[in-house]
Scaffold this motif. Structure first.
Motif, PDB file in Angstrom:
ATOM      1  N   TYR A  16       2.132  58.072 -27.058  1.00 56.57           N
ATOM      2  CA  TYR A  16       2.018  59.498 -26.771  1.00 56.57           C
ATOM      3  C   TYR A  16       0.781  59.760 -25.913  1.00 56.57           C
ATOM      4  O   TYR A  16      -0.041  58.858 -25.682  1.00 56.57           O
ATOM      5  CB  TYR A  16       1.931  60.288 -28.082  1.00 56.57           C
ATOM      6  N   LYS A  17       0.641  60.983 -25.454  1.00 56.55           N
ATOM      7  CA  LYS A  17      -0.477  61.341 -24.574  1.00 56.55           C
ATOM      8  C   LYS A  17      -1.828  61.149 -25.247  1.00 56.55           C
ATOM      9  O   LYS A  17      -2.834  60.894 -24.580  1.00 56.55           O
ATOM     10  CB  LYS A  17      -0.325  62.790 -24.097  1.00 56.55           C
ATOM     11  N   ASN A  18      -1.854  61.296 -26.573  1.00 54.59           N
ATOM     12  CA  ASN A  18      -3.116  61.105 -27.301  1.00 54.59           C
ATOM     13  C   ASN A  18      -3.437  59.640 -27.580  1.00 54.59           C
ATOM     14  O   ASN A  18      -4.425  59.320 -28.243  1.00 54.59           O
ATOM     15  CB  ASN A  18      -3.102  61.896 -28.616  1.00 54.59           C
ATOM     16  N   GLY A  19      -2.563  58.748 -27.094  1.00 47.65           N
ATOM     17  CA  GLY A  19      -2.791  57.319 -27.262  1.00 47.65           C
ATOM     18  C   GLY A  19      -2.178  56.728 -28.516  1.00 47.65           C
ATOM     19  O   GLY A  19      -2.136  55.500 -28.675  1.00 47.65           O
ATOM     20  N   ARG A  20      -1.707  57.573 -29.421  1.00 40.72           N
ATOM     21  CA  ARG A  20      -1.076  57.075 -30.644  1.00 40.72           C
ATOM     22  C   ARG A  20       0.375  56.703 -30.397  1.00 40.72           C
ATOM     23  O   ARG A  20       0.953  57.040 -29.379  1.00 40.72           O
ATOM     24  CB  ARG A  20      -1.174  58.121 -31.752  1.00 40.72           C
ATOM     25  N   GLY A  21       0.947  56.032 -31.388  1.00 44.74           N
ATOM     26  CA  GLY A  21       2.341  55.608 -31.283  1.00 44.74           C
ATOM     27  C   GLY A  21       2.528  54.283 -31.975  1.00 44.74           C
ATOM     28  O   GLY A  21       1.877  54.001 -32.986  1.00 44.74           O
ATOM     29  N   VAL A  22       3.417  53.450 -31.450  1.00 42.51           N
ATOM     30  CA  VAL A  22       3.639  52.107 -31.983  1.00 42.51           C
ATOM     31  C   VAL A  22       3.626  51.112 -30.830  1.00 42.51           C
ATOM     32  O   VAL A  22       3.982  51.451 -29.698  1.00 42.51           O
ATOM     33  CB  VAL A  22       4.967  52.002 -32.769  1.00 42.51           C
ATOM     34  N   ARG A  23       3.213  49.879 -31.138  1.00 40.30           N
ATOM     35  CA  ARG A  23       3.080  48.866 -30.091  1.00 40.30           C
ATOM     36  C   ARG A  23       3.755  47.561 -30.483  1.00 40.30           C
ATOM     37  O   ARG A  23       3.399  46.946 -31.481  1.00 40.30           O
ATOM     38  CB  ARG A  23       1.595  48.595 -29.801  1.00 40.30           C
ATOM     39  N   ASP A  24       4.758  47.191 -29.722  1.00 38.79           N
ATOM     40  CA  ASP A  24       5.399  45.882 -29.823  1.00 38.79           C
ATOM     41  C   ASP A  24       5.809  45.540 -31.259  1.00 38.79           C
ATOM     42  O   ASP A  24       5.479  44.477 -31.778  1.00 38.79           O
ATOM     43  CB  ASP A  24       4.472  44.802 -29.265  1.00 38.79           C
ATOM     44  N   VAL A  25       6.554  46.454 -31.883  1.00 35.18           N
ATOM     45  CA  VAL A  25       6.997  46.250 -33.265  1.00 35.18           C
ATOM     46  C   VAL A  25       8.350  45.547 -33.277  1.00 35.18           C
ATOM     47  O   VAL A  25       9.301  45.987 -32.629  1.00 35.18           O
ATOM     48  CB  VAL A  25       7.112  47.593 -34.015  1.00 35.18           C
ATOM     49  N   SER A  26       8.430  44.454 -34.018  1.00 35.52           N
ATOM     50  CA  SER A  26       9.687  43.722 -34.196  1.00 35.52           C
ATOM     51  C   SER A  26       9.880  43.415 -35.672  1.00 35.52           C
ATOM     52  O   SER A  26       8.948  42.958 -36.341  1.00 35.52           O
ATOM     53  CB  SER A  26       9.682  42.410 -33.410  1.00 35.52           C
ATOM     54  N   LEU A  27      11.067  43.671 -36.180  1.00 36.33           N
ATOM     55  CA  LEU A  27      11.399  43.311 -37.557  1.00 36.33           C
ATOM     56  C   LEU A  27      12.906  43.392 -37.755  1.00 36.33           C
ATOM     57  O   LEU A  27      13.628  43.939 -36.928  1.00 36.33           O
ATOM     58  CB  LEU A  27      10.679  44.215 -38.567  1.00 36.33           C
ATOM     59  N   SER A  28      13.357  42.831 -38.861  1.00 36.82           N
ATOM     60  CA  SER A  28      14.773  42.850 -39.198  1.00 36.82           C
ATOM     61  C   SER A  28      14.930  43.288 -40.647  1.00 36.82           C
ATOM     62  O   SER A  28      14.151  42.876 -41.509  1.00 36.82           O
ATOM     63  CB  SER A  28      15.385  41.459 -38.995  1.00 36.82           C
ATOM     64  N   VAL A  29      15.920  44.140 -40.906  1.00 38.42           N
ATOM     65  CA  VAL A  29      16.193  44.622 -42.266  1.00 38.42           C
ATOM     66  C   VAL A  29      17.582  44.147 -42.662  1.00 38.42           C
ATOM     67  O   VAL A  29      18.565  44.428 -41.969  1.00 38.42           O
ATOM     68  CB  VAL A  29      16.115  46.158 -42.337  1.00 38.42           C
ATOM     69  N   ASN A  30      17.669  43.432 -43.764  1.00 35.65           N
ATOM     70  CA  ASN A  30      18.940  42.861 -44.199  1.00 35.65           C
ATOM     71  C   ASN A  30      19.790  43.858 -44.964  1.00 35.65           C
ATOM     72  O   ASN A  30      19.281  44.799 -45.575  1.00 35.65           O
ATOM     73  CB  ASN A  30      18.689  41.629 -45.079  1.00 35.65           C
ATOM     74  N   LYS A  31      21.089  43.639 -44.939  1.00 35.32           N
ATOM     75  CA  LYS A  31      22.009  44.492 -45.685  1.00 35.32           C
ATOM     76  C   LYS A  31      21.691  44.444 -47.180  1.00 35.32           C
ATOM     77  O   LYS A  31      21.442  43.372 -47.731  1.00 35.32           O
ATOM     78  CB  LYS A  31      23.459  44.039 -45.456  1.00 35.32           C
ATOM     79  N   GLY A  36      10.396  48.614 -47.331  1.00 37.48           N
ATOM     80  CA  GLY A  36       9.342  49.613 -47.305  1.00 37.48           C
ATOM     81  C   GLY A  36       8.469  49.476 -46.076  1.00 37.48           C
ATOM     82  O   GLY A  36       7.972  48.392 -45.776  1.00 37.48           O
ATOM     83  N   LEU A  37       8.301  50.580 -45.367  1.00 36.53           N
ATOM     84  CA  LEU A  37       7.413  50.621 -44.217  1.00 36.53           C
ATOM     85  C   LEU A  37       6.143  51.324 -44.675  1.00 36.53           C
ATOM     86  O   LEU A  37       6.135  52.536 -44.891  1.00 36.53           O
ATOM     87  CB  LEU A  37       8.081  51.373 -43.070  1.00 36.53           C
ATOM     88  N   PHE A  38       5.103  50.543 -44.870  1.00 39.28           N
ATOM     89  CA  PHE A  38       3.897  51.050 -45.504  1.00 39.28           C
ATOM     90  C   PHE A  38       2.752  51.162 -44.509  1.00 39.28           C
ATOM     91  O   PHE A  38       2.596  50.332 -43.613  1.00 39.28           O
ATOM     92  CB  PHE A  38       3.495  50.115 -46.647  1.00 39.28           C
ATOM     93  N   GLY A  39       1.924  52.205 -44.671  1.00 33.36           N
ATOM     94  CA  GLY A  39       0.743  52.353 -43.832  1.00 33.36           C
ATOM     95  C   GLY A  39       0.100  53.706 -44.061  1.00 33.36           C
ATOM     96  O   GLY A  39       0.724  54.618 -44.590  1.00 33.36           O
ATOM     97  N   PRO A  40      -1.166  53.855 -43.656  1.00 40.16           N
ATOM     98  CA  PRO A  40      -1.851  55.145 -43.829  1.00 40.16           C
ATOM     99  C   PRO A  40      -1.270  56.205 -42.912  1.00 40.16           C
ATOM    100  O   PRO A  40      -0.516  55.909 -41.977  1.00 40.16           O
ATOM    101  CB  PRO A  40      -3.302  54.815 -43.443  1.00 40.16           C
ATOM    102  N   ASN A  41      -1.610  57.463 -43.171  1.00 40.10           N
ATOM    103  CA  ASN A  41      -1.184  58.543 -42.295  1.00 40.10           C
ATOM    104  C   ASN A  41      -1.685  58.277 -40.875  1.00 40.10           C
ATOM    105  O   ASN A  41      -2.825  57.856 -40.674  1.00 40.10           O
ATOM    106  CB  ASN A  41      -1.743  59.885 -42.793  1.00 40.10           C
ATOM    107  N   GLY A  42      -0.805  58.498 -39.890  1.00 41.82           N
ATOM    108  CA  GLY A  42      -1.179  58.258 -38.500  1.00 41.82           C
ATOM    109  C   GLY A  42      -0.987  56.832 -38.025  1.00 41.82           C
ATOM    110  O   GLY A  42      -1.349  56.492 -36.901  1.00 41.82           O
ATOM    111  N   SER A  43      -0.376  55.990 -38.868  1.00 38.70           N
ATOM    112  CA  SER A  43      -0.210  54.577 -38.500  1.00 38.70           C
ATOM    113  C   SER A  43       1.006  54.332 -37.616  1.00 38.70           C
ATOM    114  O   SER A  43       1.165  53.233 -37.070  1.00 38.70           O
ATOM    115  CB  SER A  43      -0.094  53.713 -39.762  1.00 38.70           C
ATOM    116  N   GLY A  44       1.895  55.334 -37.479  1.00 43.62           N
ATOM    117  CA  GLY A  44       3.075  55.173 -36.629  1.00 43.62           C
ATOM    118  C   GLY A  44       4.386  55.098 -37.380  1.00 43.62           C
ATOM    119  O   GLY A  44       5.443  54.891 -36.774  1.00 43.62           O
TER     120      GLY A  44
END
Length: 247
Positions: A16-31, A36-44
């Motif tokens: 985003y314009k403020n520089g926040r967002g996500v960078r090069d995220v790769s993962l797989s979720v099985n059936k 759980g996607l865990f992280g502090p507020n503002g982590s993306g």
């Protein structure tokens, strides 16, 4: 994409314009798993969930849900997905049942009685014909979950589903999720900043920090050696905090 995967995320970036967002995220979720996607507020976390559901577009990367590309086959990708992102919105002047009736218009060939079924599933059957304005925050969260479940999806994406709930509300939502995963084989992707809750409910987690996926794995593997979820998290983010301090 493997046959076991409900979703694959490959090198997703969004800035985003403020520089926040996500960078090069790769993962797989099985059936059938509760991821759980865990992280502090503002982590993306919310940004990544919005990209998963087509609410915003990634700058780079690709997401496939049950083999369908979000960017190229959106309707096919989302056909078996239910979600609640950011807030549990509902028309307050209408009853819970009427809100679900409105939501059901987006789906074809729902079986008769499906609204009553999902109201019972989330523990709202006795309150289905009451106005939402009289619902507690926990009841509104469960109504939003009912709306996400109404089409009987195979994958449910939930953004902070227990945020702001009291203990009874947290336990209620948790039990619904565990029941659906165990008895109906539903796959869940759940974001949260509550470590203790993620440890209780999830089979596998990923940790987002500063827009990066800095760790992922099965709960049992991550907590080998008797460490707590809190200890694992602090040890995982420490190198990134030290790196940021030297920039």
């Amino acid at each position: 994409m493997t046959e076991q995967a409900a979703m694959t995320i490959a090198h997703i970036s969004k800035t985003y314009k403020n520089g926040r967002g996500v960078r090069d995220v790769s993962l797989s979720v099985n059936k059938g798993e509760i991821f759980g996607l865990f992280g502090p507020n503002g982590s993306g976390k919310t940004t990544l969930l919005k990209i998963m559901t087509g609410l915003c577009t990634a700058d780079e990367g690709a997401i496939h849900i049950f083999g369908h590309s979000i960017s190229e086959q959106f309707e096919g990708a989302m056909a078996k997905v239910g979600c609640v992102i950011e807030t549990a919105d509902a028309y307050e002047y209408m009853s819970g049942y009427a809100n679900l009736k409105l939501a059901s218009r987006f789906y074809n060939d729902l079986p008769s009685g499906r609204i009553e079924e999902v109201l019972e599933l989330v523990g709202l059957k006795a309150y289905g014909h009451e106005k939402v304005s009289g619902y507690s925050l926990g009841m509104k969260q469960r109504l939003a979950l009912a709306a996400a479940l109404i089409s009987n999806p195979k994958l449910i994406i939930l953004d902070e589903p227990t945020n702001g709930l009291d203990i009874e509300g947290i336990i209620s939502v948790r039990n619904v999720i565990l029941h659906l995963a165990e008895h109906q084989g539903m796959t869940f992707i759940i974001s949260s900043h509550m470590m203790s809750e993620m440890e209780l409910i999830c089979t596998r987690i990923g940790i987002l920090f500063g827009g990066q996926l800095i760790g992922q794995g099965e709960i049992g593997e991550l907590l080998e050696g008797g460490q707590t979820m809190e200890q694992y998290y602090l040890s995982a983010i420490q190198p990134f905090k030290e790196g940021a301090a030297h920039v």
